[in-house]
Design a protein around this motif. Structure first.
Motif, mmCIF file in Angstrom:
data_model
loop_
_atom_site.group_PDB
_atom_site.id
_atom_site.type_symbol
_atom_site.label_atom_id
_atom_site.label_comp_id
_atom_site.label_asym_id
_atom_site.label_seq_id
_atom_site.Cartn_x
_atom_site.Cartn_y
_atom_site.Cartn_z
ATOM 1 N N SER A 183 60.134 91.259 38.275
ATOM 2 C CA SER A 183 58.900 92.031 38.097
ATOM 3 C C SER A 183 58.967 93.398 38.787
ATOM 4 C CB SER A 183 57.714 91.251 38.659
ATOM 5 O OG SER A 183 57.917 90.952 40.011
ATOM 6 N N LEU A 184 59.968 93.609 39.653
ATOM 7 C CA LEU A 184 60.127 94.901 40.337
ATOM 8 C C LEU A 184 61.014 95.870 39.557
ATOM 9 C CD1 LEU A 184 60.683 93.617 43.981
ATOM 10 C CD2 LEU A 184 58.637 94.692 43.086
ATOM 11 N N GLU A 185 61.219 95.609 38.251
ATOM 12 C CA GLU A 185 62.126 96.445 37.468
ATOM 13 C C GLU A 185 61.599 97.876 37.345
ATOM 14 O OE1 GLU A 185 64.401 96.340 33.134
ATOM 15 O OE2 GLU A 185 62.964 94.777 33.705
ATOM 16 N N ASN A 186 60.253 97.981 37.099
ATOM 17 C CA ASN A 186 59.677 99.330 36.987
ATOM 18 C C ASN A 186 59.793 100.085 38.315
ATOM 19 O OD1 ASN A 186 58.913 99.058 34.311
ATOM 20 N ND2 ASN A 186 57.009 98.021 34.852
ATOM 21 N N PHE A 187 59.613 99.358 39.437
ATOM 22 C CA PHE A 187 59.764 100.010 40.748
ATOM 23 C C PHE A 187 61.190 100.511 40.934
ATOM 24 C CE2 PHE A 187 61.266 99.422 45.126
ATOM 25 C CZ PHE A 187 60.505 100.389 45.750
ATOM 26 N N TRP A 188 62.192 99.696 40.566
ATOM 27 C CA TRP A 188 63.567 100.132 40.727
ATOM 28 C C TRP A 188 63.895 101.284 39.782
ATOM 29 C CZ3 TRP A 188 65.487 99.075 45.031
ATOM 30 C CH2 TRP A 188 65.286 97.873 45.662
ATOM 31 N N LYS A 189 63.229 101.301 38.603
ATOM 32 C CA LYS A 189 63.431 102.449 37.712
ATOM 33 C C LYS A 189 62.986 103.739 38.390
ATOM 34 C CE LYS A 189 63.163 100.228 33.163
ATOM 35 N NZ LYS A 189 62.385 100.108 31.925
ATOM 36 N N ARG A 190 61.754 103.699 38.926
ATOM 37 C CA ARG A 190 61.249 104.897 39.602
ATOM 38 C C ARG A 190 62.094 105.232 40.832
ATOM 39 N NH1 ARG A 190 54.902 105.652 40.064
ATOM 40 N NH2 ARG A 190 55.702 107.739 40.424
ATOM 41 N N TYR A 191 62.500 104.189 41.551
ATOM 42 C CA TYR A 191 63.326 104.421 42.746
ATOM 43 C C TYR A 191 64.662 105.046 42.367
ATOM 44 C CZ TYR A 191 66.020 103.450 46.942
ATOM 45 O OH TYR A 191 66.808 103.568 48.038
ATOM 46 N N ASN A 192 65.297 104.519 41.297
ATOM 47 C CA ASN A 192 66.580 105.076 40.851
ATOM 48 C C ASN A 192 66.424 106.514 40.365
ATOM 49 O OD1 ASN A 192 67.926 102.721 41.410
ATOM 50 N ND2 ASN A 192 67.580 101.848 39.385
ATOM 51 N N LYS A 193 65.303 106.749 39.665
ATOM 52 C CA LYS A 193 65.059 108.112 39.185
ATOM 53 C C LYS A 193 64.909 109.079 40.355
ATOM 54 C CE LYS A 193 62.067 110.707 36.070
ATOM 55 N NZ LYS A 193 60.837 110.667 35.243
ATOM 56 N N VAL A 194 64.105 108.656 41.362
ATOM 57 C CA VAL A 194 63.907 109.512 42.539
ATOM 58 C C VAL A 194 65.208 109.682 43.316
ATOM 59 C CG1 VAL A 194 62.705 109.671 44.747
ATOM 60 C CG2 VAL A 194 61.460 108.943 42.723
ATOM 61 N N PHE A 217 57.953 106.220 34.032
ATOM 62 C CA PHE A 217 59.141 105.391 33.812
ATOM 63 C C PHE A 217 59.886 105.916 32.590
ATOM 64 C CE2 PHE A 217 55.697 102.622 35.308
ATOM 65 C CZ PHE A 217 56.174 102.395 36.578
ATOM 66 N N TYR A 218 61.193 106.023 32.727
ATOM 67 C CA TYR A 218 61.976 106.464 31.560
ATOM 68 C C TYR A 218 62.070 105.308 30.583
ATOM 69 C CZ TYR A 218 65.718 104.156 34.156
ATOM 70 O OH TYR A 218 66.458 103.249 34.847
ATOM 71 N N ALA A 230 67.700 84.416 42.658
ATOM 72 C CA ALA A 230 66.881 85.329 43.469
ATOM 73 C C ALA A 230 66.596 86.625 42.714
ATOM 74 C CB ALA A 230 67.586 85.625 44.790
ATOM 75 N N MET A 231 67.619 87.157 42.013
ATOM 76 C CA MET A 231 67.395 88.370 41.212
ATOM 77 C C MET A 231 66.423 88.109 40.077
ATOM 78 S SD MET A 231 71.260 89.864 41.050
ATOM 79 C CE MET A 231 70.814 91.221 39.988
#
Length: 495
Positions: free
Chosen positions: A401-412, A367-368, A395-396
């Motif tokens: 808790s999915l912030e780290n997942f979206w970080k990795r997803y955005n990075k990819v 994670f950045y 809802a957001m």
């Protein structure tokens, strides 16, 4: 001298004594032989024990010396291994240092990108907060107006309910007073009927008693006359009937007593008959009232039963429809969960494959990190901690808790977009190089097709119409600087 004596004794011994002597001598020799064998066995056992003790001591010495030799050899091997491990450790440390330097450089670039993204995000947040404030003001005013209307409606409805309650209380008090009056009237009527019925029964019983008494007195007089006639006849006929007279007299006394007993019994029976008649009348009246109440209750219960039966049938129909709907929903949910399970398994397989293809930098820093200042981080945390007002924001907030997942997803996703762009540039460069190569080959070869098209060999006034300037875009020679944009921005505006 003794030998001679013994020889003389032997000469003097008989055959039996000689045999006994020889047997004793053989026994003595066998005992001596056994003693010698026992002594030899004991000596050998002691020698064996001593040899075993010496062998154990020698084996201990040998093991000690062998251990010392093994320790020396092992220490040499361990020293060599330690030297090799120290060299490998230094190499690993140098490699890690280079990785850390490259990661620090990437981190600096990521911080710059994050600062740019944060500035744009803060601008968007300011616009959103202004929009939300204006919307909240409108909602506050609407809430105040609706609150005033609801208060007025509540006050009017409350006054109506209070007046209706007072009217119903007055009606209930009137009904209670009327019911008490009806109950007192019924009680007085029942008491009067009971007294009149009691007097009638009493007079009737007295008349019946007087009639029975007159009838019994007439019977007694007739019996007395018969008795007097019989007595006279008895006295006239014979004196032998005297005994029969006495017996008849005793029977007469007994019958008189029995008559008196029967009279008392009749009196008691008359009293019981009167009481039973009164009870029967009362019970008949009570039974009629009870039967009437029971009939009314039966009708009410039958109506209630029919209502309950209809309710039960409707409830069964409702439950049957709900059950069918539940089965359909459960089947759909099972299918959906099965598809989600397959999707999860596919995601896990893909994650395992992607994990194998991760670089060292991605394994170290998946994670950045944030490039915000502490004040900016506090502002962001305060904005996140605020309670959401809209359903979308709520809802957001639930999926924070999915912030780290979206970080990795955005990075990819950003890496994918960058690679796609680089691929497009390389494809364009390849096309240009192919065209240049084709032009070059056309320039060095001569045929009808080439002469009919544009040819660099045709030069007029030192000029040609063939474009010869080719930019150098080979990444091995010159790598162009690429502007990095946030993945969310790319997804929003380009994909």
């Amino acid at each position: 001298m003794p030998k001679k004596k013994s020889g003389k004794k032997k000469m003097k011994m008989t055959e039996e004594e000689r045999i006994l002597y020889m047997e004793q001598k053989a026994l003595a020799e066998e005992e001596m032989k056994k003693k010698k064998e026992d002594m030899l066995n004991q000596f050998l056992k002691d020698k064996l024990v001593k040899e075993e003790r010496n062998s154990r001591f020698n084996m201990h010495k040998l093991t000690q010396q062998w251990r010392a030799l093994l320790r020396a050899a092992k220490s040499k091997e361990l020293k060599k291994d330690i030297e090799i491990l120290s060299q490998t450790f230094e190499r690993v440390v140098d490699r890690k240092d280079s990785v850390i330097k490259s990661l620090a450089k990437d981190l600096q670039e990521a911080e710059e990108q994050y600062s740019m993204a944060l500035r744009s995000h803060l601008q968007n947040m300011d616009t959103l907060t202004d929009l939300q404030r204006s919307r909240l003001d409108i909602l506050q005013s609407e809430y105040g107006e609706e609150l005033v209307i609801l208060k007025k409606e509540f006050d009017t409805e409350r006054e109506m309910i209070i007046s209706h309650h007072r009217q119903e209380m007055n009606d209930v008090q009137d009904i209670l007073f009327a019911m008490e009056e009806n109950a007192s009237d019924r009680e007085n009527e029942a008491r009067q009927e009971f007294q009149s019925l009691r007097d009638e029964i009493k007079n009737k019983n007295l008349e019946e008693k007087h009639a029975l008494r007159i009838q019994l007195e007439g019977q007694v007089e007739e019996l007395w006359k018969q008795f007097q006639a019989a007595l006279k006849n008895y006295q006239e006929t014979t004196e032998e009937r005297k005994t029969a007279f006495e017996t008849l007299k005793s029977k007469d006394e007994n019958s008189a007593r029995e008559i008196e007993f029967q009279m008392r019994k009749l009196q008691r029976i008359a009293d019981t008959i009167a009481s039973l008649k009164s009870k029967m009348a009362q019970n008949s009246k009570e039974s009629e009232d009870r039967n009437k109440d029971l009939r009314e209750q039966r009708e009410v219960i039958a109506q209630h039963f029919h209502a309950l039966k209809s309710q039960m049938n409707s409830f069964r129909e409702n439950e049957r429809s709900r059950l069918t709907k539940l089965t359909l929903d459960s089947n759909a949910a099972i299918k959906g969960l099965q598809s989600k399970l397959e999707l999860g398994e596919r995601i896990l397989k893909v994650s395992e494959q992607s994990r194998k293809r991760e670089t060292e930098s991605e394994k170290v820093l998946p994670f950045y990190s944030s490039s915000l200042t502490p004040e900016e981080q506090e502002d962001v945390a305060a904005a996140v901690a605020e309670l959401p007002a809209e359903p979308l924001a709520e809802a957001m907030h639930d999926y924070s808790s999915l912030e780290n997942f979206w970080k990795r997803y955005n990075k990819v996703l950003l890496d994918k977009v960058a690679l796609d762009k680089e691929k497009m540039t390389l494809v364009d460069e390849n096309q240009k190089l192919r065209s240049v190569l084709k032009q070059y080959l056309d320039g060095i070869s001569v045929n009808d097709e080439i002469l009919s098209n544009i040819n660099p060999l045709f030069v007029v006034n030192q000029q040609t119409n063939v474009p010869m300037s080719v930019p150098v875009v080979d990444p091995r020679i010159q790598r162009p600087t690429q502007t990095v944009v946030e993945a969310a921005h790319i997804v929003k505006y380009t994909i």
